[in-house]
Scaffold this motif. Structure first.
Motif, mmCIF file in Angstrom:
data_model
loop_
_atom_site.group_PDB
_atom_site.id
_atom_site.type_symbol
_atom_site.label_atom_id
_atom_site.label_comp_id
_atom_site.label_asym_id
_atom_site.label_seq_id
_atom_site.Cartn_x
_atom_site.Cartn_y
_atom_site.Cartn_z
ATOM 1 N N LYS A 91 36.815 23.635 12.800
ATOM 2 C CA LYS A 91 36.127 22.365 12.640
ATOM 3 C C LYS A 91 34.740 22.598 12.026
ATOM 4 O O LYS A 91 34.224 23.718 12.020
ATOM 5 C CB LYS A 91 36.003 21.655 13.988
ATOM 6 C CG LYS A 91 37.361 21.277 14.590
ATOM 7 C CD LYS A 91 37.191 20.459 15.853
ATOM 8 C CE LYS A 91 38.550 20.129 16.476
ATOM 9 N NZ LYS A 91 39.376 19.288 15.601
ATOM 10 N N LYS A 92 34.145 21.522 11.511
ATOM 11 C CA LYS A 92 32.870 21.619 10.802
ATOM 12 C C LYS A 92 31.783 22.264 11.652
ATOM 13 O O LYS A 92 31.018 23.103 11.178
ATOM 14 C CB LYS A 92 32.416 20.234 10.339
ATOM 15 C CG LYS A 92 33.232 19.674 9.185
ATOM 16 C CD LYS A 92 32.673 18.330 8.737
ATOM 17 C CE LYS A 92 33.486 17.781 7.569
ATOM 18 N NZ LYS A 92 32.968 16.458 7.111
ATOM 19 N N LYS A 136 40.251 15.860 18.870
ATOM 20 C CA LYS A 136 39.764 17.146 19.377
ATOM 21 C C LYS A 136 40.790 17.844 20.252
ATOM 22 O O LYS A 136 41.021 19.046 20.115
ATOM 23 C CB LYS A 136 38.461 16.934 20.160
ATOM 24 C CG LYS A 136 37.844 18.231 20.664
ATOM 25 C CD LYS A 136 36.507 17.981 21.343
ATOM 26 C CE LYS A 136 35.886 19.294 21.814
ATOM 27 N NZ LYS A 136 34.566 19.079 22.460
#
Length: 497
Positions: free
Chosen positions: A173-174, A345
């Motif tokens: 993820k970022k 998530k």
């Protein structure tokens, strides 16, 4: 020595031609220093003869500039005469005037030529730079060859392995990618020659100590932050240091099997830093949330960001999930209107009973908060939520008080009370608001867990009995629930008891 006056010339059409004249009380020449014409023509009422200023005209500024230019030239010639020790008589002033005009003419022709020459020089320098870079590259190749002969492998640099790790893990993820690149930058600053084979307890200790005491804190534009005395602020907070050290160990573990590294000592190593990054969780009280729900807005962007925050605070959804909610995510389940959505998530589904405020927020934006390029409005970034909320809350005088928080650097607790609470209201505080308002109102902890899908509540849950998600628990916490007959239509409101 003399004086400068402005003497207009009378023209046939009744206008005046403005010129600058210099007279000298000790003038010996029969002909005085002649007037210098400015090229400006005005009516008698449009000039102040005492000052030479043009007045009561729209173009007065440009005309005054022309007069001022001639005046400056005359004053320059007088000054040159004084430098040479001669009286500013006509012949001397005329000579300086001619010299000045000659220099000006040369400058007008030579400056463009000089710029052209300098441009060619810059082009040559760029060519030379490219050649030097190529020589550096060739020299680097030679060094690599010699290092291989000596058994030194530059591919073992730890920063190289961070890049390889990022390349091989495409699903990160970022935020994780940001942490790994932050680790790479920190290692380059601390010890750019660090090899992956150098990772051990001592290395981790040294890196930890550097991060907590010597690492410069940078602003968003990359410049070091400074204290009131102008000194760089040093040392990351415990939470940031722990994150970087954990990422360093993960990269080391990732290549341990491939190269046969011994991870036993590294795995047992602990940073010794307290986990607590801040003892003050930022969220809105029930009264503050109600004030935010009712506060006024001035623009469409303020309105949608306020409603989005209220929606998040009434559902406990994360930003990434809340912005995806559409009408098809709403279902009537067991007589209660709920949001049924798969969390990005955790990849787990959640069912969230819709409160009246959450439903009103959704309906007022046609069940879509996401940014629209065509409309030019909507929710795009998490940072914008905090920006608009802070702006509106400041006007409404909500949370306009200092919030003292405790941060840890190298296990040393420091209180920071420099920020207003409204400045700390971000998109994620809406989720914290939902959890804390629900907890303070007596909602069952396991019901909260099922609504928000928050794994961090597991430890708290051990002290509670088994619970289930139901509308009664939402009502028990004081959330106002809508009474529905058709999905998406509010026919009345009630509190479930």
């Amino acid at each position: 020595m003399g004086k400068i006056t402005f003497k207009p010339r009378n023209n046939a059409n009744g206008t005046l031609g403005v010129s600058v004249n210099h007279s000298h009380k000790a003038q010996l020449d029969p002909v005085p220093f002649q007037r210098k014409v400015s090229g400006v023509t005005v009516l008698p009422t449009e000039i102040n003869l005492a000052t030479g200023r043009i007045i009561e005209r729209k173009d007065a500024a440009s005309l005054n500039e022309k007069v001022q230019r001639v005046l400056s030239d005359v004053e320059y010639c007088i000054a040159k005469c004084k430098e040479k020790g001669v009286e500013p008589f006509k012949k001397h002033l005329d000579a300086e005037w001619e010299t000045l005009q000659h220099l000006r003419a040369i400058r007008e022709t030579t400056v463009p030529q000089a710029r052209n020459i300098l441009g060619r020089i810059v082009d040559v320098l760029y060519v030379e730079l490219a050649e030097l870079r190529e020589k550096v590259r060739q020299k680097e190749i030679e060094i690599e060859i010699e290092e291989e002969k000596l058994g030194i492998n530059t591919n073992k640099l730890f920063t190289t392995h961070i890049d390889l790790f990022l390349k091989e893990n495409k699903i990160l993820k970022k935020n994780s990618i940001k942490n790994y690149t932050g680790l790479r930058d920190a290692v380059k600053e601390w010890k750019p020659t660090l090899n992956i084979t150098d990772i051990n307890k001592k290395t981790l200790n040294d890196f930890r100590d550097w991060l907590t005491t010597e690492k410069k804190i940078l602003s968003r534009n990359g410049n070091p932050l400074k204290d009131d005395d102008g000194n760089p602020i040093l040392g990351l907070r415990n939470s940031s240091v722990r994150e970087l050290l954990q990422k360093m160990k993960i990269v080391y573990y990732a290549f341990a099997d491939k190269f046969g590294y011994d991870i036993s000592t590294v795995k047992k190593w602990k940073s010794g830093l307290k986990k607590l990054a801040n003892d003050k969780v930022v969220f809105l009280s029930k009264e503050e949330l109600q004030a935010v729900t009712n506060m006024e807005y001035e623009t469409d962007q303020e309105r949608i960001h306020k409603d989005f925050y209220v929606f998040m605070a009434n559902t406990g959804l994360r930003f990434i999930d809340a912005v995806r909610v559409r009408k098809h995510h709403l279902e009537m389940i067991d007589g209660t209107l709920k949001i049924k959505i798969l969390q990005q998530k955790t990849t787990k589904p959640v069912e969230i009973p819709l409160t009246a405020d959450a439903l009103r927020a959704l309906e007022s934006h046609n069940y879509n908060f996401e940014f629209s390029e065509e409309a030019g409005k909507g929710i795009k970034y998490t940072a914008q939520v905090g920006y608009y909320m802070n702006r509106m809350m400041e006007r409404a005088n909500i949370c306009n008080y200092k919030l003292v928080r405790t941060n840890f650097k190298n296990n040393i607790a420091k209180e920071d009370g420099s920020k207003m609470k409204r400045e700390l209201i971000l998109s994620h505080t809406a989720r914290k608001t939902f959890i804390n308002v629900s907890l303070k109102s007596g909602m069952d902890i396991t019901a909260i867990r099922k609504i928000v899908g928050h794994s961090e509540l597991n430890m708290i849950m051990e002290y509670y009995g088994d619970g289930s998600l139901n509308t009664e628990e939402m009502g028990k916490a004081g959330w106002e629930m809508p009474n529905h007959t058709v999905v998406g239509t509010v026919t009345g409101t009630m509190k479930i008891a």
